[in-house]
Design a protein around this motif. Structure first.
Motif, PDB file in Angstrom:
ATOM      1  N   VAL A   1       0.833  -1.208   0.000  1.00 22.64           N
ATOM      2  CA  VAL A   1       0.000   0.000   0.000  1.00 22.64           C
ATOM      3  C   VAL A   1       0.867   1.257   0.000  1.00 22.64           C
ATOM      4  O   VAL A   1       0.416   2.334  -0.407  1.00 22.64           O
ATOM      5  CB  VAL A   1      -0.944  -0.021   1.223  1.00 22.64           C
ATOM      6  CG1 VAL A   1      -1.784   1.248   1.309  1.00 22.64           C
ATOM      7  CG2 VAL A   1      -1.843  -1.251   1.179  1.00 22.64           C
ATOM      8  N   GLY A   2       2.136   1.116   0.410  1.00 23.25           N
ATOM      9  CA  GLY A   2       2.986   2.297   0.525  1.00 23.25           C
ATOM     10  C   GLY A   2       2.389   3.253   1.529  1.00 23.25           C
ATOM     11  O   GLY A   2       2.119   2.896   2.671  1.00 23.25           O
ATOM     12  N   ARG A   3       2.152   4.482   1.099  1.00 24.79           N
ATOM     13  CA  ARG A   3       1.425   5.431   1.950  1.00 24.79           C
ATOM     14  C   ARG A   3       0.241   6.014   1.187  1.00 24.79           C
ATOM     15  O   ARG A   3      -0.154   7.163   1.392  1.00 24.79           O
ATOM     16  CB  ARG A   3       2.366   6.519   2.463  1.00 24.79           C
ATOM     17  CG  ARG A   3       3.081   7.324   1.417  1.00 24.79           C
ATOM     18  CD  ARG A   3       4.091   8.266   2.046  1.00 24.79           C
ATOM     19  NE  ARG A   3       3.476   9.143   3.032  1.00 24.79           N
ATOM     20  CZ  ARG A   3       4.157   9.891   3.888  1.00 24.79           C
ATOM     21  NH1 ARG A   3       5.486   9.839   3.886  1.00 24.79           N
ATOM     22  NH2 ARG A   3       3.542  10.668   4.735  1.00 24.79           N
ATOM     23  N   ASP A   4      -0.340   5.179   0.308  1.00 24.68           N
ATOM     24  CA  ASP A   4      -1.487   5.577  -0.512  1.00 24.68           C
ATOM     25  C   ASP A   4      -2.717   4.809  -0.040  1.00 24.68           C
ATOM     26  O   ASP A   4      -2.895   3.634  -0.361  1.00 24.68           O
ATOM     27  CB  ASP A   4      -1.190   5.273  -1.987  1.00 24.68           C
ATOM     28  CG  ASP A   4      -2.288   5.764  -2.927  1.00 24.68           C
ATOM     29  OD1 ASP A   4      -3.370   6.159  -2.449  1.00 24.68           O
ATOM     30  OD2 ASP A   4      -2.052   5.754  -4.148  1.00 24.68           O
ATOM     31  N   ILE A   5      -3.583   5.451   0.711  1.00 21.32           N
ATOM     32  CA  ILE A   5      -4.732   4.789   1.297  1.00 21.32           C
ATOM     33  C   ILE A   5      -5.669   4.238   0.244  1.00 21.32           C
ATOM     34  O   ILE A   5      -6.362   3.227   0.460  1.00 21.32           O
ATOM     35  CB  ILE A   5      -5.482   5.756   2.250  1.00 21.32           C
ATOM     36  CG1 ILE A   5      -6.460   4.990   3.153  1.00 21.32           C
ATOM     37  CG2 ILE A   5      -6.207   6.841   1.455  1.00 21.32           C
ATOM     38  CD1 ILE A   5      -5.810   4.131   4.176  1.00 21.32           C
ATOM     39  N   LEU A   6      -5.690   4.837  -0.940  1.00 18.69           N
ATOM     40  CA  LEU A   6      -6.581   4.364  -1.999  1.00 18.69           C
ATOM     41  C   LEU A   6      -6.224   2.952  -2.452  1.00 18.69           C
ATOM     42  O   LEU A   6      -7.086   2.205  -2.923  1.00 18.69           O
ATOM     43  CB  LEU A   6      -6.546   5.322  -3.191  1.00 18.69           C
ATOM     44  CG  LEU A   6      -7.076   6.738  -2.929  1.00 18.69           C
ATOM     45  CD1 LEU A   6      -6.911   7.596  -4.179  1.00 18.69           C
ATOM     46  CD2 LEU A   6      -8.539   6.697  -2.501  1.00 18.69           C
ATOM     47  N   LEU A   7      -4.967   2.576  -2.304  1.00 18.42           N
ATOM     48  CA  LEU A   7      -4.555   1.243  -2.729  1.00 18.42           C
ATOM     49  C   LEU A   7      -5.181   0.151  -1.864  1.00 18.42           C
ATOM     50  O   LEU A   7      -5.360  -0.978  -2.327  1.00 18.42           O
ATOM     51  CB  LEU A   7      -3.035   1.118  -2.716  1.00 18.42           C
ATOM     52  CG  LEU A   7      -2.302   1.891  -3.806  1.00 18.42           C
ATOM     53  CD1 LEU A   7      -0.790   1.732  -3.665  1.00 18.42           C
ATOM     54  CD2 LEU A   7      -2.748   1.422  -5.196  1.00 18.42           C
ATOM     55  N   LEU A   8      -5.528   0.467  -0.630  1.00 19.55           N
ATOM     56  CA  LEU A   8      -6.206  -0.530   0.197  1.00 19.55           C
ATOM     57  C   LEU A   8      -7.552  -0.890  -0.424  1.00 19.55           C
ATOM     58  O   LEU A   8      -7.950  -2.056  -0.433  1.00 19.55           O
ATOM     59  CB  LEU A   8      -6.400  -0.013   1.627  1.00 19.55           C
ATOM     60  CG  LEU A   8      -6.868  -1.077   2.630  1.00 19.55           C
ATOM     61  CD1 LEU A   8      -5.800  -2.148   2.819  1.00 19.55           C
ATOM     62  CD2 LEU A   8      -7.228  -0.444   3.966  1.00 19.55           C
ATOM     63  N   ASP A   9      -8.244   0.105  -0.965  1.00 24.75           N
ATOM     64  CA  ASP A   9      -9.511  -0.154  -1.645  1.00 24.75           C
ATOM     65  C   ASP A   9      -9.311  -1.035  -2.872  1.00 24.75           C
ATOM     66  O   ASP A   9     -10.139  -1.906  -3.171  1.00 24.75           O
ATOM     67  CB  ASP A   9     -10.172   1.165  -2.058  1.00 24.75           C
ATOM     68  CG  ASP A   9     -10.675   1.971  -0.873  1.00 24.75           C
ATOM     69  OD1 ASP A   9      -9.871   2.272   0.023  1.00 24.75           O
ATOM     70  OD2 ASP A   9     -11.875   2.300  -0.847  1.00 24.75           O
ATOM     71  N   ILE A  10      -8.211  -0.817  -3.583  1.00 21.93           N
ATOM     72  CA  ILE A  10      -7.925  -1.637  -4.762  1.00 21.93           C
ATOM     73  C   ILE A  10      -7.697  -3.085  -4.349  1.00 21.93           C
ATOM     74  O   ILE A  10      -8.235  -4.017  -4.967  1.00 21.93           O
ATOM     75  CB  ILE A  10      -6.705  -1.100  -5.516  1.00 21.93           C
ATOM     76  CG1 ILE A  10      -6.982   0.307  -6.050  1.00 21.93           C
ATOM     77  CG2 ILE A  10      -6.298  -2.043  -6.645  1.00 21.93           C
ATOM     78  CD1 ILE A  10      -8.131   0.382  -7.037  1.00 21.93           C
ATOM     79  N   PHE A  11      -6.912  -3.299  -3.302  1.00 22.32           N
ATOM     80  CA  PHE A  11      -6.684  -4.668  -2.839  1.00 22.32           C
ATOM     81  C   PHE A  11      -7.991  -5.301  -2.372  1.00 22.32           C
ATOM     82  O   PHE A  11      -8.240  -6.491  -2.612  1.00 22.32           O
ATOM     83  CB  PHE A  11      -5.633  -4.696  -1.732  1.00 22.32           C
ATOM     84  CG  PHE A  11      -4.229  -4.635  -2.256  1.00 22.32           C
ATOM     85  CD1 PHE A  11      -3.693  -5.709  -2.946  1.00 22.32           C
ATOM     86  CD2 PHE A  11      -3.448  -3.508  -2.076  1.00 22.32           C
ATOM     87  CE1 PHE A  11      -2.399  -5.673  -3.451  1.00 22.32           C
ATOM     88  CE2 PHE A  11      -2.150  -3.452  -2.576  1.00 22.32           C
ATOM     89  CZ  PHE A  11      -1.627  -4.537  -3.260  1.00 22.32           C
ATOM     90  N   TYR A  12      -8.829  -4.519  -1.724  1.00 19.07           N
ATOM     91  CA  TYR A  12     -10.131  -5.046  -1.312  1.00 19.07           C
ATOM     92  C   TYR A  12     -10.933  -5.503  -2.531  1.00 19.07           C
ATOM     93  O   TYR A  12     -11.546  -6.581  -2.532  1.00 19.07           O
ATOM     94  CB  TYR A  12     -10.909  -3.992  -0.523  1.00 19.07           C
ATOM     95  CG  TYR A  12     -12.252  -4.475  -0.027  1.00 19.07           C
ATOM     96  CD1 TYR A  12     -12.362  -5.167   1.170  1.00 19.07           C
ATOM     97  CD2 TYR A  12     -13.409  -4.247  -0.774  1.00 19.07           C
ATOM     98  CE1 TYR A  12     -13.593  -5.626   1.618  1.00 19.07           C
ATOM     99  CE2 TYR A  12     -14.640  -4.708  -0.331  1.00 19.07           C
ATOM    100  CZ  TYR A  12     -14.726  -5.395   0.858  1.00 19.07           C
ATOM    101  OH  TYR A  12     -15.947  -5.853   1.296  1.00 19.07           O
ATOM    102  N   SER A  13     -10.933  -4.700  -3.585  1.00 18.84           N
ATOM    103  CA  SER A  13     -11.682  -5.049  -4.797  1.00 18.84           C
ATOM    104  C   SER A  13     -11.132  -6.310  -5.457  1.00 18.84           C
ATOM    105  O   SER A  13     -11.854  -7.018  -6.160  1.00 18.84           O
ATOM    106  CB  SER A  13     -11.663  -3.882  -5.792  1.00 18.84           C
ATOM    107  OG  SER A  13     -10.384  -3.729  -6.386  1.00 18.84           O
TER     108      SER A  13
END
Length: 332
Positions: free
Chosen positions: A115-127
């Motif tokens: 995820v690094g420090r990009d919170i939006l990537l957590l949503d991508i992994f969830y998807s």
């Protein structure tokens, strides 16, 4: 699916199986899950596995995201050729897979590096199907500090969660992801426990009261975990079970289970074997194996011992029902 129709789940809450799937598929193998792993899982009666997205040191930091995505892509390709397995996005999927004779797989980030420090990537992994968030492996990332494997202080370090780490925990809860505190340092554990506000897990951590590895949980931590309705999965990595090499046996792991059950209740104990046989494709055979069990087929004797030593209801809970309770509560 009704309560009475739910099949018993025997769940290994931590496996690095995806490292093998990726490495072996890159070498041209097909149906890696079916050919390499199904026989052992069947021997042990395991019908659900939490598959970690672990990032080896050499990929951190720049290659972390790519390595995680490659593992997911390799898994999805392999599932097309391995019909005995199913990727699950919730507890209902798991029960359905087990009822149909298939092995249920869950995806978990083992450390927030991708995820690094990009919170939006957590949503991508969830998807993409990731339903568990392990905040740390045993190193520092943008979210928190992992705990050292070294026995000597200052193994706990002083740092808790970073502001980004706190944001990550909150977002995981909103998405419906289970937070996993194995590998998190002590300061981070206590902060995460306060912040989560519901059940969480330590997927593969033993009891520090029996073996003083910093990777194990103290009784205080186990009490907090149990008080939140969470579960700790007993880890079959030898040094976490017993300091002396000659004492690293199935009995030593059963002793950790007995300590957890006796002091905090059978409802808060599970299994998270963390077997390392599935990383040989990356590093070659280990010259001095440190796992108590040589793969899942060998771990069948632990599963059998649990059933022999605990009443049926308790054994079923320890072997999978407890983790499923948390998954039902937290996953969406």
């Amino acid at each position: 699916m009704t309560e009475t129709a739910k099949p018993d789940i025997v769940l290994d809450a931590h496996s690095d199986i995806l490292l093998d799937v990726l490495a072996l598929r890159r070498r041209g193998e097909k149906s890696v899950l079916e050919e390499r792993f199904l026989p052992g899982l069947r021997s042990a009666g395991i019908n659900a596995v939490v598959c970690s997205l672990f990032i080896p040191d050499e990929y951190v930091p720049e290659g972390s995201l790519r390595m995680a995505l490659d593992q997911i892509a390799a898994l999805k390709r392999d599932l097309e050729e391995s019909p005995s397995f199913r990727l699950c996005r919730g507890a209902g999927d798991c029960y359905s897979a087990a009822a149909g004779g298939r092995v249920a797989l869950f995806l978990s980030l083992e450390g927030a590096e991708p995820v690094g420090r990009d919170i939006l990537l957590l949503d991508i992994f969830y998807s993409l199907g990731v339903r568990l968030l392990g905040l740390a492996w045993s190193r520092r990332n943008y979210a928190c500090d992992g705990i050292s494997f070294e026995d000597a202080p200052p193994y706990a370090r002083e740092g808790g969660l970073t502001p980004f780490g706190r944001e990550l925990v909150r977002r995981a809860a909103r998405l419906g992801m289970v937070v996993d505190v194995s590998h998190l340092n002590d300061a981070g554990f206590f902060e995460a426990a306060r912040l989560i506000g519901g059940p969480f897990i330590a997927s593969h951590s033993d009891c520090r009261a029996l073996t003083p590895s910093p990777r194990n949980l103290t009784d205080e931590q186990l009490g907090i975990l149990a008080g939140a309705g969470g579960v700790a999965g007993m880890n079959a990595y030898g040094p976490f079970c017993e300091t002396k090499e000659h004492g690293r046996t199935a009995e030593s792991l059963l002793a950790h289970l007995a300590h957890a059950v006796g002091n905090f209740g059978y409802e808060h104990a599970g299994i998270g074997f963390d077997l390392c046989d599935c990383v040989e494709s990356l590093r070659g055979p280990c010259p001095e194996p440190k796992d108590i069990f040589a793969g899942h087929a060998d771990a069948a004797r632990f599963v059998e011992a649990v059933r022999a030593r605990y009443p049926r209801e308790q054994a079923a809970a320890i072997l999978g029902g407890n983790f499923m309770r948390v998954f039902e509560t937290a996953m969406r």
